[in-house]
Design an enzyme around this catalytic site. Structure first.
Site, PDB file in Angstrom:
ATOM      1  N   PRO A 229       0.785  -1.233   0.000  1.00  0.00           N
ATOM      2  CA  PRO A 229       0.000   0.000   0.000  1.00  0.00           C
ATOM      3  C   PRO A 229       0.814   1.280   0.000  1.00  0.00           C
ATOM      4  O   PRO A 229       0.243   2.356  -0.116  1.00  0.00           O
ATOM      5  CB  PRO A 229      -0.804  -0.120   1.297  1.00  0.00           C
ATOM      6  CG  PRO A 229       0.105  -0.876   2.200  1.00  0.00           C
ATOM      7  CD  PRO A 229       0.825  -1.867   1.333  1.00  0.00           C
ATOM      8  N   ASP A 252       1.426   1.310 -11.400  1.00  0.00           N
ATOM      9  CA  ASP A 252       0.174   1.985 -11.126  1.00  0.00           C
ATOM     10  C   ASP A 252       0.413   3.369 -10.541  1.00  0.00           C
ATOM     11  O   ASP A 252       1.487   3.659 -10.002  1.00  0.00           O
ATOM     12  CB  ASP A 252      -0.658   1.169 -10.131  1.00  0.00           C
ATOM     13  CG  ASP A 252      -1.264  -0.076 -10.765  1.00  0.00           C
ATOM     14  OD1 ASP A 252      -1.235  -0.170 -12.004  1.00  0.00           O
ATOM     15  OD2 ASP A 252      -1.754  -0.936 -10.011  1.00  0.00           O
ATOM     16  N   LYS A 274      -4.580   4.166 -13.408  1.00  0.00           N
ATOM     17  CA  LYS A 274      -5.984   4.417 -13.728  1.00  0.00           C
ATOM     18  C   LYS A 274      -6.649   4.974 -12.482  1.00  0.00           C
ATOM     19  O   LYS A 274      -6.400   4.525 -11.379  1.00  0.00           O
ATOM     20  CB  LYS A 274      -6.688   3.139 -14.177  1.00  0.00           C
ATOM     21  CG  LYS A 274      -6.160   2.576 -15.487  1.00  0.00           C
ATOM     22  CD  LYS A 274      -6.826   1.274 -15.833  1.00  0.00           C
ATOM     23  CE  LYS A 274      -6.436   0.183 -14.859  1.00  0.00           C
ATOM     24  NZ  LYS A 274      -7.062  -1.104 -15.177  1.00  0.00           N
ATOM     25  N   GLY A 306      -0.610  -2.690  -3.706  1.00  0.00           N
ATOM     26  CA  GLY A 306      -1.212  -3.803  -2.988  1.00  0.00           C
ATOM     27  C   GLY A 306      -0.763  -5.136  -3.528  1.00  0.00           C
ATOM     28  O   GLY A 306       0.423  -5.402  -3.666  1.00  0.00           O
ATOM     29  N   ASP A 307      -1.720  -5.991  -3.864  1.00  0.00           N
ATOM     30  CA  ASP A 307      -1.440  -7.329  -4.379  1.00  0.00           C
ATOM     31  C   ASP A 307      -2.056  -7.485  -5.767  1.00  0.00           C
ATOM     32  O   ASP A 307      -3.179  -7.038  -6.007  1.00  0.00           O
ATOM     33  CB  ASP A 307      -2.023  -8.391  -3.440  1.00  0.00           C
ATOM     34  CG  ASP A 307      -1.778  -9.795  -3.951  1.00  0.00           C
ATOM     35  OD1 ASP A 307      -0.684 -10.333  -3.680  1.00  0.00           O
ATOM     36  OD2 ASP A 307      -2.657 -10.342  -4.651  1.00  0.00           O
ATOM     37  N   ALA A 336      -4.046  -4.026   0.699  1.00  0.00           N
ATOM     38  CA  ALA A 336      -4.393  -2.866   1.528  1.00  0.00           C
ATOM     39  C   ALA A 336      -5.194  -3.255   2.758  1.00  0.00           C
ATOM     40  O   ALA A 336      -5.009  -2.674   3.834  1.00  0.00           O
ATOM     41  CB  ALA A 336      -5.167  -1.854   0.691  1.00  0.00           C
ATOM     42  N   MET A 387     -13.018   1.028  -2.294  1.00  0.00           N
ATOM     43  CA  MET A 387     -14.145   1.717  -2.906  1.00  0.00           C
ATOM     44  C   MET A 387     -13.782   2.429  -4.195  1.00  0.00           C
ATOM     45  O   MET A 387     -12.629   2.704  -4.477  1.00  0.00           O
ATOM     46  CB  MET A 387     -14.750   2.708  -1.917  1.00  0.00           C
ATOM     47  CG  MET A 387     -15.293   2.031  -0.677  1.00  0.00           C
ATOM     48  SD  MET A 387     -16.483   3.039   0.196  1.00  0.00           S
ATOM     49  CE  MET A 387     -17.831   3.073  -0.965  1.00  0.00           C
ATOM     50  N   GLY A 416      -2.923   4.654   3.996  1.00  0.00           N
ATOM     51  CA  GLY A 416      -2.486   3.657   4.956  1.00  0.00           C
ATOM     52  C   GLY A 416      -1.043   3.226   4.757  1.00  0.00           C
ATOM     53  O   GLY A 416      -0.606   2.980   3.639  1.00  0.00           O
TER      54      GLY A 416
END
Length: 484
Positions: A229, A252, A274, A306-307, A336, A387, A416
């Protein structure tokens, strides 16, 4: 916060360096400068016997008497090593006026350059600096590395230096040359040098160079790597290794700058991020880039926040690679839900509060009816929500409508695991209002469940959770997103 120092290694061969001081510290500095090939001037009214002997032998030039600014004429560097702070500051001021770099021993603020702690293995040098503020820490790190780096590393550097021209002729392409070095370093040559078998190591190197096939285009590959994260310390060792082998890194938007800084310096970095409402790189284009670089023989890292397999569309990307016959691997990352909860002091499961965990993502304005709200609203479970661009009010209403108590605690974790982490807590009833009142921004993860109430007692990273109630006029929804 001060700017970091710029690291460099200076070639002092035949260049004049001034050392002001004639004591023990000055002797240590002069010794290192002579080893570097510098022409050393030592200015002091008195010299230690060793320094005096070197002056008589012509190894150093002695400037007798108290410091004078003229001593700095035509020098490249200067070191102030007296036990008189006023003299040392005078050297620094004179150097500043003449644009001469000056190191003042044990005076960070007066120095325009610092001398690092060093680990030396032949021509290989590792320099360690704390910016001058924590020299004992730098010394500790040096001592640690001294025990970990074998003396034969110097012999290996000598061998590769001797063979450099032949290697470059054999491998004009940088990527092919890098892979050859990786094969050599992973082969028998380092062990032969550790055993003192220098001739055998030289022969093994010749065999490796001759037997290799430099004209063959290397097979490209793609590694899907989870970056976690944000905290670079959460990268796995395997992820770090793959990152340092990459020719091209497609990353990313949410991959932190600290993680990207771990990549090899000459790797090509391409942001393919994105964001809700702003897909400046489509998923199809990401597929094209992976295939394009891999077919060119490159080692590609698809670096995901994250993953890769938790809301990261990693499965889709592997299908594309498999259909194209491209070799791939997956390096998991800390998702996350795990990392953000841990850094906020929220246990995702707890014997007294939650016996199960549900992980979900949704752009709730578009897909609210597609979720199984009845199961998501069950008690004694933790709900971790990655979200989309909006929908906290919808999520709250749906959960309460299907039986989740309005008093159920939540913890909303922004950034986080990063330095700027914020945690906003409250109850499901005021979820949307609290988020908008504190202007929570992407990336953020929502945790709903009784365990969220533990954030206040168990927080350990960053500031304490924000628990105040905010009054405001409702003017719209708040955007959320999270690294998987």
């Amino acid at each position: 916060m001060t700017s970091p120092l710029f690291p460099l290694f200076a070639d002092l061969r035949g260049r004049t360096v001034l050392v002001v001081g004639g004591g023990t510290v000055a002797l240590r500095k002069v010794t290192a400068l002579l080893e570097a090939g510098a022409r050393v001037r030592v200015g002091a009214p008195q010299l230690l016997p060793a320094l005096a002997a070197w002056a008589e032998q012509g190894r150093i030039e002695h400037l007798d008497g108290a410091f004078r600014p003229q001593w700095l004429d035509e020098v490249w560097l200067a070191i102030a090593a007296t036990d008189d702070a006023a003299v040392n500051r005078a050297v620094a001021a004179a150097g500043e006026a003449r644009r001469v770099w000056v190191n003042v021993v044990d005076d960070v603020h007066a120095s325009s350059f610092h001398v690092p702690a060093r680990v030396e293995r032949g021509p290989v040098q590792i320099a360690i600096s704390s910016g001058g503020g924590a020299p004992m820490l730098a010394r500790h790190l040096r001592e640690t590395l001294e025990t970990q780096l074998d003396e034969s590393l110097g012999e290996l550097a000598h061998l590769l230096t001797r063979e450099r021209a032949r290697i470059r002729r054999h491998y004009p392409d940088l990527g092919a040359r890098r892979r050859f070095f990786e094969r050599v370093l992973a082969g028998p040559i380092p062990a032969l040098l550790r055993e003192g078998r220098f001739d055998d190591a030289q022969r093994a190197f010749g065999v490796a160079l001759i037997d290799d096939k430099p004209d063959t285009l290397p097979a490209g590959s793609v590694a899907l790597v989870g970056a976690g994260p944000g905290d670079a310390g959460l990268m796995t060792l395997r992820g770090l290794r793959v990152l340092n082998e990459a020719d091209v890194i497609l990353h990313d938007r949410l991959v932190s700058a600290e993680v990207l800084a771990l990549a090899r310096r000459d790797a090509e970095l391409v942001e393919v991020g994105k964001q809700a409402g702003n897909h400046h790189t489509t998923q199809d284009r990401i597929h094209e880039l992976m295939l394009e670089h891999a077919r060119a023989g490159k080692r590609v890292v698809r670096l995901k926040g994250g993953d890769p397999f938790v809301f990261g569309r990693g499965g889709e990307e592997l299908e594309i690679l498999a259909d194209a016959g491209i070799a791939f691997e997956v390096v998991p990352g800390i998702t996350a839900a795990l990392a953000c909860a841990a850094y906020a002091g929220v246990p995702l499961t707890h014997r007294d509060h939650a016996q199960s965990l549900r992980v979900v993502t949704a752009h709730l304005k578009d897909s609210a009816d597609a979720l199984d709200w009845q199961s998501l609203a069950q008690e004694k479970q933790t709900l971790a929500v990655y979200m989309g661009v909006s929908g906290l009010d919808v999520l709250r209403d749906k959960l309460i409508e299907h039986g989740r108590a309005a008093s159920t605690p939540f913890a909303l974790i922004e950034n986080g695991s990063r330095r700027q982490q914020r945690v906003v807590t409250g109850t499901l009833a005021n979820l949307a209002e609290r988020a908008q009142g504190h202007r929570v921004q992407s990336p953020a993860l929502l945790i709903v469940g009784e365990v969220a109430a533990l954030a206040q007692r168990l927080h350990w990273f960053g500031d304490a959770p924000l628990t105040d109630v905010v009054e405001y006029e409702t003017s719209g929804s708040t955007a959320f997103a999270a690294a998987a």
